[in-house]
Design a protein around this motif. Structure first.
Motif, PDB file in Angstrom:
ATOM      1  N   LEU A 145      78.465  26.122  50.545  1.00 36.54           N
ATOM      2  CA  LEU A 145      78.964  24.799  50.186  1.00 36.54           C
ATOM      3  C   LEU A 145      80.071  24.823  49.122  1.00 36.54           C
ATOM      4  O   LEU A 145      80.866  23.889  49.042  1.00 36.54           O
ATOM      5  N   GLY A 146      80.093  25.868  48.305  1.00 36.03           N
ATOM      6  CA  GLY A 146      80.998  25.887  47.164  1.00 36.03           C
ATOM      7  C   GLY A 146      82.398  26.384  47.492  1.00 36.03           C
ATOM      8  O   GLY A 146      82.627  27.047  48.499  1.00 36.03           O
ATOM      9  N   GLN A 147      83.333  26.039  46.619  1.00 34.67           N
ATOM     10  CA  GLN A 147      84.708  26.510  46.710  1.00 34.67           C
ATOM     11  C   GLN A 147      85.056  27.250  45.419  1.00 34.67           C
ATOM     12  O   GLN A 147      84.449  27.020  44.379  1.00 34.67           O
ATOM     13  N   MET A 148      86.039  28.145  45.521  1.00 34.58           N
ATOM     14  CA  MET A 148      86.507  28.823  44.315  1.00 34.58           C
ATOM     15  C   MET A 148      87.166  27.794  43.389  1.00 34.58           C
ATOM     16  O   MET A 148      88.040  27.040  43.829  1.00 34.58           O
ATOM     17  N   PRO A 149      86.782  27.758  42.125  1.00 32.64           N
ATOM     18  CA  PRO A 149      87.315  26.740  41.216  1.00 32.64           C
ATOM     19  C   PRO A 149      88.649  27.150  40.617  1.00 32.64           C
ATOM     20  O   PRO A 149      88.772  27.401  39.421  1.00 32.64           O
ATOM     21  N   THR A 150      89.680  27.254  41.466  1.00 29.71           N
ATOM     22  CA  THR A 150      90.996  27.643  40.950  1.00 29.71           C
ATOM     23  C   THR A 150      91.532  26.548  40.014  1.00 29.71           C
ATOM     24  O   THR A 150      91.213  25.373  40.190  1.00 29.71           O
ATOM     25  N   PRO A 151      92.340  26.925  39.036  1.00 25.67           N
ATOM     26  CA  PRO A 151      92.814  25.962  38.042  1.00 25.67           C
ATOM     27  C   PRO A 151      93.630  24.830  38.668  1.00 25.67           C
ATOM     28  O   PRO A 151      94.224  24.994  39.741  1.00 25.67           O
ATOM     29  N   PRO A 152      93.689  23.673  38.000  1.00 21.20           N
ATOM     30  CA  PRO A 152      94.369  22.494  38.564  1.00 21.20           C
ATOM     31  C   PRO A 152      95.867  22.671  38.776  1.00 21.20           C
ATOM     32  O   PRO A 152      96.461  21.975  39.590  1.00 21.20           O
ATOM     33  N   TYR A 153      96.497  23.635  38.056  1.00 17.73           N
ATOM     34  CA  TYR A 153      97.943  23.832  38.248  1.00 17.73           C
ATOM     35  C   TYR A 153      98.256  24.633  39.504  1.00 17.73           C
ATOM     36  O   TYR A 153      99.411  24.781  39.875  1.00 17.73           O
ATOM     37  N   ILE A 154      97.228  25.154  40.168  1.00 19.54           N
ATOM     38  CA  ILE A 154      97.435  25.827  41.453  1.00 19.54           C
ATOM     39  C   ILE A 154      97.193  24.795  42.559  1.00 19.54           C
ATOM     40  O   ILE A 154      96.059  24.384  42.800  1.00 19.54           O
ATOM     41  N   LYS A 155      98.269  24.347  43.173  1.00 18.84           N
ATOM     42  CA  LYS A 155      98.190  23.271  44.174  1.00 18.84           C
ATOM     43  C   LYS A 155      97.924  23.812  45.575  1.00 18.84           C
ATOM     44  O   LYS A 155      97.448  23.104  46.447  1.00 18.84           O
ATOM     45  N   LYS A 156      98.274  25.079  45.790  1.00 24.71           N
ATOM     46  CA  LYS A 156      98.158  25.658  47.127  1.00 24.71           C
ATOM     47  C   LYS A 156      96.740  26.170  47.356  1.00 24.71           C
ATOM     48  O   LYS A 156      96.141  26.789  46.476  1.00 24.71           O
ATOM     49  N   LYS A 157      96.203  25.911  48.545  1.00 24.63           N
ATOM     50  CA  LYS A 157      94.847  26.367  48.859  1.00 24.63           C
ATOM     51  C   LYS A 157      94.819  27.889  48.973  1.00 24.63           C
ATOM     52  O   LYS A 157      95.687  28.497  49.597  1.00 24.63           O
ATOM     53  N   LEU A 158      93.821  28.503  48.355  1.00 26.92           N
ATOM     54  CA  LEU A 158      93.676  29.956  48.398  1.00 26.92           C
ATOM     55  C   LEU A 158      93.007  30.361  49.703  1.00 26.92           C
ATOM     56  O   LEU A 158      91.857  29.989  49.965  1.00 26.92           O
ATOM     57  N   GLU A 159      93.730  31.110  50.516  1.00 27.54           N
ATOM     58  CA  GLU A 159      93.203  31.476  51.840  1.00 27.54           C
ATOM     59  C   GLU A 159      92.143  32.573  51.747  1.00 27.54           C
ATOM     60  O   GLU A 159      91.170  32.570  52.494  1.00 27.54           O
ATOM     61  N   ASP A 160      92.356  33.526  50.842  1.00 24.28           N
ATOM     62  CA  ASP A 160      91.447  34.673  50.717  1.00 24.28           C
ATOM     63  C   ASP A 160      90.713  34.589  49.377  1.00 24.28           C
ATOM     64  O   ASP A 160      91.301  34.816  48.325  1.00 24.28           O
ATOM     65  N   LYS A 161      89.433  34.242  49.414  1.00 27.03           N
ATOM     66  CA  LYS A 161      88.647  34.075  48.180  1.00 27.03           C
ATOM     67  C   LYS A 161      88.661  35.338  47.316  1.00 27.03           C
ATOM     68  O   LYS A 161      88.579  35.258  46.093  1.00 27.03           O
ATOM     69  N   ASP A 162      88.739  36.490  47.949  1.00 27.34           N
ATOM     70  CA  ASP A 162      88.685  37.751  47.199  1.00 27.34           C
ATOM     71  C   ASP A 162      89.884  37.936  46.278  1.00 27.34           C
ATOM     72  O   ASP A 162      89.824  38.726  45.335  1.00 27.34           O
ATOM     73  N   ARG A 163      90.987  37.225  46.533  1.00 25.15           N
ATOM     74  CA  ARG A 163      92.162  37.388  45.681  1.00 25.15           C
ATOM     75  C   ARG A 163      92.004  36.690  44.335  1.00 25.15           C
ATOM     76  O   ARG A 163      92.836  36.862  43.454  1.00 25.15           O
ATOM     77  N   TYR A 164      90.933  35.888  44.199  1.00 21.19           N
ATOM     78  CA  TYR A 164      90.619  35.301  42.890  1.00 21.19           C
ATOM     79  C   TYR A 164      89.447  36.053  42.254  1.00 21.19           C
ATOM     80  O   TYR A 164      88.737  35.537  41.420  1.00 21.19           O
ATOM     81  N   GLN A 165      89.274  37.305  42.698  1.00 22.99           N
ATOM     82  CA  GLN A 165      88.318  38.221  42.086  1.00 22.99           C
ATOM     83  C   GLN A 165      89.054  39.513  41.734  1.00 22.99           C
ATOM     84  O   GLN A 165      89.982  39.913  42.436  1.00 22.99           O
ATOM     85  N   THR A 166      88.621  40.164  40.660  1.00 25.24           N
ATOM     86  CA  THR A 166      89.116  41.512  40.392  1.00 25.24           C
ATOM     87  C   THR A 166      88.466  42.468  41.390  1.00 25.24           C
ATOM     88  O   THR A 166      87.418  42.152  41.969  1.00 25.24           O
ATOM     89  N   VAL A 167      89.079  43.632  41.583  1.00 25.39           N
ATOM     90  CA  VAL A 167      88.514  44.598  42.545  1.00 25.39           C
ATOM     91  C   VAL A 167      87.206  45.194  42.027  1.00 25.39           C
ATOM     92  O   VAL A 167      86.446  45.792  42.790  1.00 25.39           O
ATOM     93  N   TYR A 168      86.930  45.026  40.729  1.00 20.25           N
ATOM     94  CA  TYR A 168      85.711  45.575  40.133  1.00 20.25           C
ATOM     95  C   TYR A 168      84.708  44.478  39.759  1.00 20.25           C
ATOM     96  O   TYR A 168      83.743  44.734  39.042  1.00 20.25           O
ATOM     97  N   ALA A 169      84.929  43.243  40.240  1.00 23.53           N
ATOM     98  CA  ALA A 169      83.999  42.148  39.948  1.00 23.53           C
ATOM     99  C   ALA A 169      82.609  42.504  40.463  1.00 23.53           C
ATOM    100  O   ALA A 169      82.460  42.931  41.609  1.00 23.53           O
ATOM    101  N   GLN A 170      81.614  42.334  39.613  1.00 21.17           N
ATOM    102  CA  GLN A 170      80.272  42.784  39.992  1.00 21.17           C
ATOM    103  C   GLN A 170      79.156  41.812  39.610  1.00 21.17           C
ATOM    104  O   GLN A 170      78.215  41.632  40.375  1.00 21.17           O
ATOM    105  N   ILE A 171      79.240  41.175  38.450  1.00 22.20           N
ATOM    106  CA  ILE A 171      78.132  40.367  37.942  1.00 22.20           C
ATOM    107  C   ILE A 171      78.475  38.885  38.118  1.00 22.20           C
ATOM    108  O   ILE A 171      79.338  38.364  37.407  1.00 22.20           O
ATOM    109  N   PRO A 172      77.834  38.167  39.058  1.00 20.86           N
ATOM    110  CA  PRO A 172      78.183  36.763  39.298  1.00 20.86           C
ATOM    111  C   PRO A 172      77.880  35.885  38.094  1.00 20.86           C
ATOM    112  O   PRO A 172      76.885  36.092  37.392  1.00 20.86           O
TER     113      PRO A 172
END
Length: 341
Positions: A145-172
């Protein structure tokens, strides 16, 4: 110290709306905090500025799809909820829009009713305490149900959720990405290890403390919202060994910086543990642990540009920002990077 001192004009077209294809090919402005000298590089060139024995500290928090669109059970009106941090027993602190419609006792439905929430109370910063109700796994429901909470100054929809994660993201647990880390690839991290650079991971879950705007005229009166951190014994030991041998601790991002400065003693030594950080770093602060900083370009009048100004000197930082604007660097979350040494 006045808030207006940290303002600057930024052309809107320099606000990056999407990440570049190759993370480590973003631009890198290198600022020498002693001399004020500026160099223009590509991010993967960062390896040339790190030495054997240095310690790179990365925040391994993982962004959760914390933005939920629901409807008020009573009226069917649309309501947006951004989860900030868990309190206990499925109670979360959250930002709610429109806040005027989220009064105490208000019930909200998400999706087809797989998730519901009740507003328990207001918080002292304009948010809400909310109790969530569901069956099964909360994480799985959020993924649906959730969406990535990208900042309000980003108007374009993020197609790939992983691009708003670091490659080493581990702890939610984060409501926003530690964006300085978005430039690293596994290949670059492996090259740094091969050079003899120690790489350690700490955790700070990014919440309101990082992106809450400063609304007071006198900067010193601003209060940071607390964010949860964890530092392992292994990470603390490596950081202390780095300091003892006279090598540098290089923080990746303001979140890593704030965590290290929260747990550091006057000699730059750190201890493992967990807790809540509400440290507010602005010019005049004396750094104890961090020797160099990798960061993005930040919003005017934000606590982030205040931290960077404290680290390198406000005059040098603002001159670097002026040059970055002239050279058309990309700003904010998906923008280019800065190395301060």
């Amino acid at each position: 110290m006045k808030l207006e001192e940290f303002d600057f004009d930024l052309p809107e077209e320099l606000i990056a709306q999407e990440p570049i294809e190759n993370r480590s090919k973003s631009r890198l402005l290198v600022l020498n905090k002693s001399t004020g000298e500026i160099e223009h590089k590509i991010f993967e060139d960062v390896i040339d500025y790190l030495q054997k024995g240095d310690c790179l500290v990365l925040n391994n928090t993982k962004v959760i799809p914390a933005r939920l669109i629901g409807r008020r059970q009573r009226t069917g009106g649309r309501i947006e909820v951004v989860l900030l941090k868990p309190i206990e027993n499925d109670v979360w602190e959250a930002l709610v829009k429109p806040g005027s419609k989220a009064r105490k006792g208000e019930e909200i439905v998400f999706g087809n009713g797989q998730l519901t929430a009740k507003v328990l109370d207001n918080t002292d910063y304009g948010g809400r305490l909310m109790q969530f109700f569901y069956e099964g796994s909360f994480e799985e429901i959020l993924d649906k149900l959730g969406q990535m909470p990208t900042p309000p100054y980003i108007k374009k929809k993020l197609e790939d959720k992983d691009r708003y994660q670091t490659v080493y993201a581990q702890i939610p647990g984060s409501a926003a990405a530690p964006t300085a880390g978005l430039h690293f690839t596994e290949e670059l991290l492996n090259k740094l290890r091969a050079k003899g650079v120690s790489i350690v991971f700490i955790t700070l879950h990014v919440g309101l403390g990082t992106f809450r705007p400063v609304k007071v005229e006198n900067v010193e009166e601003h209060k940071m919202h607390s964010e949860y951190y964890e530092v392992s014994p292994e990470a603390a030991e490596t950081i202390c060994r780095t300091k003892e041998t006279g090598k540098r601790v290089i923080a990746v991002g303001t979140t890593s910086t704030r965590t290290l400065e929260t747990i550091g003693d006057e000699n730059g030594m750190v201890k493992p543990g967990n807790g809540w950080s509400d440290i507010f770093i602005y010019p005049g602060y004396k750094f104890k642990v961090v020797d160099a900083l990798i960061t993005n370009f930040h919003l005017p009048k934000s606590t982030l540009i205040m931290l960077v100004s404290a680290f390198a000197g406000k005059e040098k930082v603002f001159k670097a920002y002026e040059e970055a604007i002239r050279e058309k660097y990309r700003f904010f979350s998906f923008g280019d990077a800065m190395l301060i040494i």
